[in-house]
Design an enzyme around this catalytic site. Structure first.
Site, PDB file in Angstrom:
ATOM      1  N   GLU A  42       0.819  -1.233  -0.186  1.00  0.00           N
ATOM      2  CA  GLU A  42      -0.100  -0.035  -0.007  1.00  0.00           C
ATOM      3  C   GLU A  42       0.773   1.535   0.053  1.00  0.00           C
ATOM      4  OE1 GLU A  42      -2.257  -1.551   3.439  1.00  0.00           O
ATOM      5  OE2 GLU A  42      -4.055  -1.201   2.252  1.00  0.00           O
ATOM      6  N   GLU A  77      -3.781  -9.415   4.215  1.00  0.00           N
ATOM      7  CA  GLU A  77      -4.408  -8.996   5.269  1.00  0.00           C
ATOM      8  C   GLU A  77      -5.699  -9.927   5.653  1.00  0.00           C
ATOM      9  OE1 GLU A  77      -3.376  -7.083   3.201  1.00  0.00           O
ATOM     10  OE2 GLU A  77      -2.763  -5.297   3.955  1.00  0.00           O
TER      11      GLU A  77
HETATM   12  N1  T1G Z   1       4.379  -7.234  11.704  1.00  0.00           N
HETATM   13  C1  T1G Z   1       5.144  -7.576  12.665  1.00  0.00           C
HETATM   14  N2  T1G Z   1       5.942  -8.624  12.919  1.00  0.00           N
HETATM   15  C2  T1G Z   1       6.168  -9.285  11.539  1.00  0.00           C
HETATM   16  C3  T1G Z   1       5.508  -9.028  10.566  1.00  0.00           C
HETATM   17  C4  T1G Z   1       4.544  -8.132  10.492  1.00  0.00           C
HETATM   18  N3  T1G Z   1       3.712  -7.639   9.481  1.00  0.00           N
HETATM   19  N4  T1G Z   1       5.655  -9.896   9.586  1.00  0.00           N
HETATM   20  C5  T1G Z   1       6.737 -10.725  10.217  1.00  0.00           C
HETATM   21  N5  T1G Z   1       6.655 -10.471  11.353  1.00  0.00           N
HETATM   22  C6  T1G Z   1       7.809 -10.961  12.106  1.00  0.00           C
HETATM   23  C7  T1G Z   1       7.601 -12.395  12.733  1.00  0.00           C
HETATM   24  O1  T1G Z   1       6.651 -12.349  13.835  1.00  0.00           O
HETATM   25  C8  T1G Z   1       8.884 -12.819  13.123  1.00  0.00           C
HETATM   26  O2  T1G Z   1       9.142 -12.505  14.492  1.00  0.00           O
HETATM   27  C9  T1G Z   1       9.611 -12.490  12.015  1.00  0.00           C
HETATM   28  O3  T1G Z   1       9.108 -11.358  11.620  1.00  0.00           O
HETATM   29  C10 T1G Z   1      10.184 -13.282  10.851  1.00  0.00           C
HETATM   30  O4  T1G Z   1       8.779 -13.420  10.441  1.00  0.00           O
HETATM   31  C11 T1G Z   1      -2.936  -1.428   6.899  1.00  0.00           C
HETATM   32  C12 T1G Z   1      -3.328  -3.673   8.496  1.00  0.00           C
HETATM   33  C13 T1G Z   1       6.956 -11.282   5.782  1.00  0.00           C
HETATM   34  C14 T1G Z   1       6.882 -13.290   4.395  1.00  0.00           C
HETATM   35  O5  T1G Z   1       0.333 -10.496   6.888  1.00  0.00           O
HETATM   36  O6  T1G Z   1       3.859 -13.415   5.918  1.00  0.00           O
HETATM   37  O7  T1G Z   1      -0.192  -4.545   6.600  1.00  0.00           O
HETATM   38  O8  T1G Z   1       9.344 -14.385  15.644  1.00  0.00           O
HETATM   39  O9  T1G Z   1       9.091 -16.158  10.609  1.00  0.00           O
HETATM   40  O10 T1G Z   1       9.306 -16.884   6.952  1.00  0.00           O
HETATM   41  O11 T1G Z   1      -3.258  -3.042   5.216  1.00  0.00           O
HETATM   42  O12 T1G Z   1       6.551 -12.797   8.195  1.00  0.00           O
HETATM   43  O13 T1G Z   1      11.226 -13.348  14.503  1.00  0.00           O
HETATM   44  O14 T1G Z   1      10.128 -12.542  16.554  1.00  0.00           O
HETATM   45  O15 T1G Z   1       7.393 -15.522   9.144  1.00  0.00           O
HETATM   46  O16 T1G Z   1      10.822 -14.868   6.134  1.00  0.00           O
HETATM   47  C15 T1G Z   1       0.182  -7.676   6.686  1.00  0.00           C
HETATM   48  C16 T1G Z   1       3.068 -11.402   7.600  1.00  0.00           C
HETATM   49  C17 T1G Z   1      -0.031  -6.877   7.956  1.00  0.00           C
HETATM   50  C18 T1G Z   1       2.583 -10.059   6.314  1.00  0.00           C
HETATM   51  C19 T1G Z   1       8.503 -13.113   6.268  1.00  0.00           C
HETATM   52  N6  T1G Z   1       1.260  -8.321   6.477  1.00  0.00           N
HETATM   53  N7  T1G Z   1       4.350 -11.529   7.659  1.00  0.00           N
HETATM   54  O17 T1G Z   1       8.372 -14.711   6.338  1.00  0.00           O
HETATM   55  O18 T1G Z   1       9.833 -14.829   8.357  1.00  0.00           O
HETATM   56  S1  T1G Z   1      -1.249  -6.213   8.193  1.00  0.00           S
HETATM   57  C20 T1G Z   1       1.449  -9.631   6.730  1.00  0.00           C
HETATM   58  C21 T1G Z   1       4.720 -12.719   6.721  1.00  0.00           C
HETATM   59  C22 T1G Z   1      -1.123  -4.738   7.086  1.00  0.00           C
HETATM   60  C23 T1G Z   1      -2.473  -2.984   6.267  1.00  0.00           C
HETATM   61  C24 T1G Z   1      -2.503  -4.031   7.111  1.00  0.00           C
HETATM   62  C25 T1G Z   1       6.017 -13.224   6.833  1.00  0.00           C
HETATM   63  C26 T1G Z   1       6.703 -12.729   5.833  1.00  0.00           C
HETATM   64  P1  T1G Z   1      10.091 -13.239  15.556  1.00  0.00           P
HETATM   65  P2  T1G Z   1       8.735 -15.060   9.608  1.00  0.00           P
HETATM   66  P3  T1G Z   1       9.668 -15.337   6.977  1.00  0.00           P
END
Ligand code: T1G
Length: 699
Positions: A105, A125
């Site tokens: 975004e 999301e």
């Molecule tokens: N926020 C906070 N922490 C996150 C995070 C996030 N979005 N994504 C990953 N982490 C942390 C995770 O908890 C872990 O922490 C570390 O990063 C490694 O993650 C307004 C509201 C990006 C593909 O849904 O799909 O944007 O355990 O083990 O396998 O519209 O993480 O090390 O303490 O998964 O390399 C939308 C979610 C948010 C993406 C990386 N975004 N993340 O995969 O590592 S809502 C998501 C993933 C949003 C807006 C809305 C995957 C990854 P720790 P990992 P990975």
């Protein structure tokens, strides 16, 4: 600071730098707008590039901030994106690796976007029970086209940047860099080239129409309704994208915001966000630091070519790790390999696996009848008969042949791992790896930590679990570890409910309406009622005062072990899985009630669900108190990944938190008054009683 600022000639570079994935938390958002202002205030700067440091452009909004005031604290993500759109100087997003959610975004708010090939682009999301809440539902359809955008938003699945760049008419990417390594220099060159180009293009100004919107969105709703089941978000995604085609941009943004805010407060989103964090938290062991040295695991030995051994072996073959499989007799080996081939071939037939991949995997498998051939394996996993005498023979042999430093793992599901470790001179290298059947499918892996299991062994097996795509949860040593210990109480309640007046179908239907994949009786028929029978027989010896309904024993005495005998609690037609209620079983239960002088009563679905689910919660509270599990969210992961607890409820512990622990304890007090139930079991575990009294939660 969570963004870096540099100026190279006439180009300002803002680099998101908020490890691990450049989550757009408040500090990062503030740092972006500060540096954007700085770039616009600097006359030497003619254009601006935004990129991400490390392994992501940005993984989106900071999920850890959700539910806290920080998530909305200005500048919130919407404000940051508007600030970028309003920048008098052009802003170019240089996208690589991962660009998801709010990260995409943010990029959509930029005037231009350059992506490296191979970048995973998604609006995930919906997997958190939400929808894109910072303009994604309004800008992506404008940039990509309505249908490809809606597919991405409703599925939440990542798409590679080079695939998106091929969509006819797309305006998401102005160009792809020739490789990830040249992204920076190509973005700079692009930023210099367009420095004076005006007007600055805005995605929000692009048209957004669908040539036959009514029909298309009706079709989309029908498709989504089918797959969304208990989750409200997917349908709201359709609403938001439809608004993009029917409303002016600002009105569409208002609709998106309202839908997003409502979804944020749904129990389903709360559950999915909990599961996202719980799954990652499970891989962290409180007293095993993340940098604990690990052993290299490049070859595996599996003892036993039965259903479990074959399934276990497939996990490693699928991850490209060679496996040497040992059996006592050649025909057992041949049978085991034939079963593995059948499993792979059915995946090939379904198009889930390419033929060459299948052959590659089977090429990594070797077999032997001699323990001496296993000596060089880095880890050995035994999946032999669940009897301590057999385990003793196996581990004595393994201790003799395996090289120093090899990890010796048992797939035992109930036996005492410490006793198994005592059969070796290296108990520090012994660990439990409790796979769930079918082992090549079920994601759950209980990692059983013995009293002497070394920390590097724990660190190693947790990393291996991630490599074979399992959700690993650490359990201490007790009878049944986490999942099977809890399900024993759940099964006892199922039996009492039959004694008191329910039929198997009534119990199953009630808990399946609650969301379980299968009720206790259908599950018993699937797993085999003889398995529970063997455990109860052991229990009758060990714990003679533990109360059980006799109905399950009566059923087994009739040889009704379930699907494998064509009849259990239900009847089954060969080749079908439908559970057909059987009058003979119902009559057997009625006769048993009469023999006990029990007058059957009508039991509500609510009571059925509460007794089954709260029995899990109470046993889980004991498990937490005893330190068998280190955190409540681990227990949720066990039940979600291994026992069919409904995902949209987040697991037994989160569900209890949402019901309110005070209410759970109140219900348990009522059950304790039922003379046909087990009053001693319904005494709330001290931890549960304390949390309830203090108005606290497990999570
Ligand atoms: N926020 C906070 N922490 C996150 C995070 C996030 N979005 N994504 C990953 N982490 C942390 C995770 O908890 C872990 O922490 C570390 O990063 C490694 O993650 C307004 C509201 C990006 C593909 O849904 O799909 O944007 O355990 O083990 O396998 O519209 O993480 O090390 O303490 O998964 O390399 C939308 C979610 C948010 C993406 C990386 N975004 N993340 O995969 O590592 S809502 C998501 C993933 C949003 C807006 C809305 C995957 C990854 P720790 P990992 P990975």
């Amino acid at each position: 600071m969570t963004t870096l600022y540099e100026v190279h000639g006439s180009v300002a570079l803002i680099t998101l730098s908020n490890p691990p994935v450049n989550g757009l938390g408040h500090a990062t958002r503030l740092s972006i707008t500060d540096n954007l202002q700085k770039a616009n205030d600097d006359d030497a700067v003619k254009s601006i590039v935004i990129t991400g440091a490390g392994k992501a452009f940005s993984g989106g909004a900071d999920i850890k901030e959700f539910g806290s005031p920080k998530a909305l604290q200005e500048p919130n993500l919407l404000s940051v994106i508007v600030a970028i759109e309003k920048s008098p100087k052009p802003v170019v997003a240089a996208i690589h690796s991962v660009c998801m959610g709010g990260g995409l975004e943010l990029a959509l708010g930029c005037h231009y976007r350059i992506a490296a090939p191979g970048c995973s682009v998604a609006l995930p999301e919906v997997k958190l029970g939400l929808l894109p809440g910072a303009g994604g539902t309004q800008r992506l359809p404008r940039a990509l086209g309505v249908e490809p955008a809606l597919n991405m938003i409703v599925s939440g699945e990542p798409v590679k940047s080079e695939m998106l760049a091929q969509i006819p008419g797309q305006k998401l990417f102005d160009k792809l860099s020739s490789s990830p390594d040249t992204l920076a220099e190509e973005a700079f060159a692009f930023a210099q080239a367009i420095a004076e180009t005006r007007p600055l293009p805005l995605v929000r100004d692009l048209p957004c129409k669908h040539r036959n919107g009514d029909a298309y969105f009706q079709f989309a709703r029908n498709m989504v309704k089918g797959m969304a089941k208990n989750f409200p978000a997917p349908l709201k995604c359709v609403d938001a994208v439809e608004a993009a085609t029917r409303q002016k941009f600002e009105d569409g943004m208002r609709i998106e915001r309202e839908l997003f805010t409502n979804l944020m407060f749904t129990p389903e989103s709360r559950a999915l966000r909990h599961v996202f964090m719980a799954e990652r938290a499970a891989s962290k062991i409180p007293d095993v630091p993340a940098d604990t040295a690990q052993r290299a695991i490049n070859s595996i030995a599996v003892i036993g070519a039965g259903t479990m051994g074959g399934g276990i072996a497939m996990n490693f073959l699928n991850a490209g790790i060679p496996v040497k499989m040992l059996e006592m007799k050649q025909d057992a080996l041949d049978r085991g390999i034939a079963t593995m081939r059948k499993n792979y071939e059915s995946q090939v037939k379904k198009g889930k696996l390419k033929q060459d991949k299948y052959e590659e995997r089977m090429g990594l498998l070797s077999t032997t009848l001699s323990y001496d051939d296993l000596k060089d394996a880095d880890m050995v996993i035994e999946a032999v008969f669940e009897e301590m005498g057999v385990k003793e023979k196996v581990f004595t042999e393994l201790d003799r042949v395996m090289k120093p430093g090899a990890i010796l793992a048992s797939n035992t599901s109930t036996l005492d791992l410490n006793q198994i470790a005592s059969f070796t001179k290296r108990p520090e290298d012994v660990v439990g790896l409790h796979f769930f059947s079918p082992a090549n499918i079920m994601k759950l892996l209980e990692v059983v930590r013995g009293d002497k299991t070394a920390k590097y062994v724990m660190a190693t097996v947790m990393a291996v679990a991630k490599k074979i795509r399992k959700t690993a949860v650490v359990s201490g040593v007790c009878d049944g570890f986490i999942g099977n210990r809890m399900i024993e109480q759940y099964g006892r309640q199922g039996g009492f409910l039959l004694d008191e007046g329910c039929t198997p179908a009534q119990v199953d239907k009630a808990i399946e309406k609650f969301g379980f994949a299968m009720g206790p009786f259908r599950m018993g028929d699937l797993a085999g009622n003889d398995i529970g029978w063997a455990i109860r027989k052991r229990r009758y010896q060990e714990k003679p005062d533990m109360k059980y309904s006799k109905t399950a024993d009566l059923l087994c005495e009739k040889g009704r072990f379930g699907q494998k005998t064509g009849a259990g609690w239900y009847d089954y037609v060969a080749g079908k899985r439908d559970a057909i209620p059987n009058q003979e079983v119902v009559s057997m239960i009625e006769a048993h009630r009469n023999s006990l002088g029990i007058t059957p009563r009508k039991i509500s679905d609510d009571e059925i669900v509460q007794r089954l689910v709260y029995s899990l919660v109470n046993e889980a509270a004991h498990i937490l108190e005893e330190g068998i599990a280190s955190k409540a969210s681990d227990i949720d992961m066990v039940y979600l990944m291994g026992y069919g607890f409904p995902l949209y409820r987040g697991g037994p512990m989160l569900y209890a938190d949402q019901v309110g622990l005070f209410n759970v304890v109140q219900a348990m007090n009522r059950f304790a008054k039922n003379p046909l139930d087990d009053a001693s079991f319904w005494q709330p575990a001290p931890l549960l009683a304390r949390l309830a009294a203090e108005g606290k939660t497990f999570n």
